[in-house]
Design an enzyme around this catalytic site. Structure first.
Site, PDB file in Angstrom:
ATOM      1  N   GLY A  71       0.639  -1.669   0.117  1.00 30.78           N
ATOM      2  CA  GLY A  71      -0.150  -0.254   0.073  1.00 30.78           C
ATOM      3  C   GLY A  71       0.622   1.104   0.144  1.00 30.78           C
ATOM      4  N   THR A  72       2.024   1.284   0.782  1.00 27.71           N
ATOM      5  CA  THR A  72       2.765   2.591   0.953  1.00 27.71           C
ATOM      6  C   THR A  72       3.120   3.266   0.029  1.00 27.71           C
ATOM      7  OG1 THR A  72       3.485   2.419   2.918  1.00 27.71           O
ATOM      8  CG2 THR A  72       4.985   3.796   1.428  1.00 27.71           C
ATOM      9  N   ASN A 152      -7.768   3.539   9.589  1.00 32.08           N
ATOM     10  CA  ASN A 152      -6.683   2.659  10.546  1.00 32.08           C
ATOM     11  C   ASN A 152      -6.494   2.669  11.837  1.00 32.08           C
ATOM     12  OD1 ASN A 152      -4.668   4.733   9.274  1.00 32.08           O
ATOM     13  ND2 ASN A 152      -3.270   3.390  11.708  1.00 32.08           N
ATOM     14  N   GLN A 180      -7.674  -0.348   3.760  1.00 31.52           N
ATOM     15  CA  GLN A 180      -8.231  -0.911   5.387  1.00 31.52           C
ATOM     16  C   GLN A 180      -9.251  -1.652   5.013  1.00 31.52           C
ATOM     17  OE1 GLN A 180      -7.604  -2.163   8.269  1.00 31.52           O
ATOM     18  NE2 GLN A 180      -5.424  -0.987   8.434  1.00 31.52           N
ATOM     19  N   SER A 200      -3.331  -3.764   0.076  1.00 32.53           N
ATOM     20  CA  SER A 200      -1.572  -4.259   0.979  1.00 32.53           C
ATOM     21  C   SER A 200      -2.867  -5.350   1.562  1.00 32.53           C
ATOM     22  CB  SER A 200      -1.315  -3.723   2.750  1.00 32.53           C
ATOM     23  OG  SER A 200      -0.420  -3.896   2.207  1.00 32.53           O
ATOM     24  N   CYS A 331       6.795   5.042  18.763  1.00 31.68           N
ATOM     25  CA  CYS A 331       7.766   5.889  19.272  1.00 31.68           C
ATOM     26  C   CYS A 331       8.248   7.253  18.432  1.00 31.68           C
ATOM     27  CB  CYS A 331       8.604   5.078  19.965  1.00 31.68           C
ATOM     28  SG  CYS A 331       7.820   4.463  21.362  1.00 31.68           S
TER      29      CYS A 331
END
Length: 387
Positions: A71-72, A152, A180, A200, A331
């Site tokens: 997908g990216t 998502n 999704q 994806s 993070c």
């Protein structure tokens, strides 16, 4: 220890039939699809058969399907090619898109290649369609609208038909990240006014590392990856034949069993929502994830009345008890920033961090009972320590 996987929005378990089809392909279709001998022609034939099968499930021509690494890449290809090859000078998006879109459009904006505008969101994170129409009605250069079908993190659903009609009414192109939703919802692209979608395989029980871009017209496309003439000179690099076969099989299974699987998962979500409401006082459903009419049936995002540190510890304790779920974005710079989506939607009103649970056809009600019981015991334990 019991283990429960409820992070299917991140990735799904590969279906055994998909694994079998990939295994067989690796044995019998190992030729390079670009080779002209019999082994290559055989591999090329199965790739093109897969393309036709996938296209038929979406009711489009196979020429409109470009295989990618996922997908990216498909998102980046659609957006970047629209700017480079179609003369797009303005992009309208939202601040809660997947980073595959968000980072791409922000990069293009930073390079002064586009004017980037963000559409307003309502109090639950849905796109403000009135504001979108105001932006589209402005006298501006060629525009691309990039808005995801299903968020998502919070599961909110966008009305693709309405947005697409708005875009085309004002002469704008429409791209949607449907990572999704494809494999979970019927997608008749012949009737949907979308110009690009990204897909994806690993989101619907297929392999990682493969997906595709649907482009309504491929005539304008030029490759982002330069090299050989694969994918009709649109995407260089030897095709990953076994992954493409896995993608094909996963899509065929998803749509063959769509009604049965979706009804089953919807029942699980309803059961989970009702049980959480009953067992954990003060719990909040984020976005529209508590409403099946406005959100996908695969995602529930909740905030439990706990501090950020207590919420982090709860995720850790859930993991120790074999339960896989997620918090949101990863993070950054070593600091736990939580979900950028929830921060954007709720801002200062975000009193408690969110936890995302996402389901699949392999999820069971017994597993949900274990999760609910564990959540209740942890929440009650932390609340009692505050007294």
């Amino acid at each position: 220890m019991q283990t429960v996987y409820l992070d299917n929005a991140a990735t799904t378990q590969i279906d055994k039939e998909v694994i079998s089809s990939m295994h067989e392909s690796m044995i019998s279709n190992f030729g390079n699809p670009s080779s002209t001998h019999a082994f290559g022609r055989k591999a090329k034939a199965v790739v093109e058969t897969a393309r036709k099968s996938i296209a038929s499930l979406l009711n489009v021509q196979s020429a409109n399907i470009v295989f990618t690494s996922g997908g990216t890449e498909a998102d980046n290809m659609a957006i970047s090619c629209a700017v480079r090859d179609l003369g797009v000078k303005r992009i309208i998006s939202s601040r809660i898109e997947h980073h595959a879109v968000l980072n791409c459009v922000e990069f293009l904006d930073s390079e002064n290649k586009i004017d980037l505008q963000f559409v307003n969101l309502d109090e639950d994170g849905s796109v403000d369609l009135s504001h979108l129409e105001i932006l589209l009605a402005e006298d501006s250069p060629k525009t691309l609208v990039s808005l995801m079908h299903i968020n998502n993190e919070i599961g909110n659903m966008l009305d693709l038909k309405t947005v697409g009609e708005l875009c085309h009414k004002h002469g704008a192109l429409f791209h949607s990240d449907t990572v999704q939703s494809v494999g979970h919802y019927e997608m008749n692209l012949a009737d949907l006014p979308v110009d690009f979608i990204a897909v994806s395989a690993h989101k619907f029980h297929g392999p990682k590392g493969v997906g595709f871009l649907y482009a309504k017209s491929r005539n304008f496309l030029k490759p982002l990856i330069h090299g050989g003439s694969q994918e009709r000179e649109l995407r260089a690099g030897t095709e990953s034949v076994h992954n493409i076969i896995g993608l094909q099989k996963a899509m065929e299974l998803a749509y063959h069993n769509l009604k049965e699987d979706s009804d089953y998962i919807k029942d699980l979500k309803i059961y989970f929502i009702d049980s959480l409401k009953k067992e954990i006082p003060g719990l909040r459903f984020n976005g529209h994830s508590g409403d099946l009419d406005k959100s996908t049936y695969t995602i529930v995002n909740v905030s439990i009345p706990l501090s950020s540190s207590e919420s982090d510890m709860m995720l850790f304790q859930l993991d120790l008890k074999g339960i896989a779920c997620s918090k949101g974005s990863a993070c950054q710079s070593g600091a736990q920033l939580g979900s950028f989506v929830l921060n954007e939607v709720y801002g200062e009103k975000l009193d408690y961090p969110g936890i995302r649970f996402s389901f699949s056809k392999f999820t069971t009600k017994e597993e949900l009972d274990y999760v609910i019981s564990t959540l209740k015991s942890l929440a009650v334990s932390k609340a009692s320590r505050k007294l």
